[in-house]
Design an enzyme around this catalytic site. Sequence first.
Site, short mmCIF file in Angstrom:
data_model
loop_
_atom_site.label_atom_id
_atom_site.label_comp_id
_atom_site.label_asym_id
_atom_site.label_seq_id
_atom_site.Cartn_x
_atom_site.Cartn_y
_atom_site.Cartn_z
N LYS A 62 1.30 4.12 -3.03
CA LYS A 62 0.97 5.54 -2.87
C LYS A 62 2.19 6.42 -3.14
CE LYS A 62 -3.41 5.43 -1.88
NZ LYS A 62 -4.43 6.08 -2.74
N TYR A 103 0.83 -1.21 0.00
CA TYR A 103 0.00 0.00 0.00
C TYR A 103 0.86 1.26 0.00
CZ TYR A 103 -3.22 3.63 1.57
OH TYR A 103 -3.94 4.79 1.68
#
Length: 254
Positions: free
Chosen positions: A163, A159
């Site tokens: 990002k 994750y």
Amino acid sequence: MSAAGGIVYVIVGGNRGIGLSLVKELSNKEGVTVFASARGPGSASELKDWSKTHSNVHIIKLDVTSLRSAKDAAMQVEKVVKCIDVLWVNSGISKSFQPVLKTSDELWMSHYQTNVLGPIHVYQAFYHLLKEGKLKNIVFTSSMAACMGGVRPNTYSAYGQSKAALNYTMKEISFELEKDGFVVVSIHPGVVNTDMFVNAMQKLASKYPEMVESIKSNAISPEQSASSMLKIVDNLKTEDNGMFYNLDGTKLPF
């Protein structure tokens, strides 16, 4: 022209959580038209109910992992308006809660496909509508998990990496479009009490109980997040191009 001379927003991932809150707040503003995307519009019950009482909300089908789907969504929008002013990519996933050593290829790739390639697909598909708009704003909902200097010793692996890649993409697009008057930014939405947040806290609770309790106690509602981010977006200027903002409007390091 934009719809009736007003402002046209496309909210990608507008069927729940922060995205739905953005749709609701925006659609209550005079002169605003909102296109809200959902991967499965048929099951987006709350969004559908909202659109029934707000004629300025249009629901479009969009799966960000497919460039073809993104182009089809842009065609849906183009049947109603000839340009858009703000493209806000709010869709994303967070399903990675293991250390790098134990994170599978499937998790790495799914996060990259949704959180990085997804926004790229949307940008590529909607660019021709954005360049004809008045504002020419592109907003990516990012995360502090992308900040290299602020990485905590917990397991966001795929994750956080996705990002960080999204922020790099935002910065690259901001360079490419600067001469054309675009303003491209990323925003950290805060710690928001969404379904994705609840799932993440459940996954991390056994390993980081104190941290999880602290985070949960400071979580805000999707409505609070949407309202705060809109204050930033409503006041974007040329000099904001390429910036990464916190929910409170302060600049974040990459």
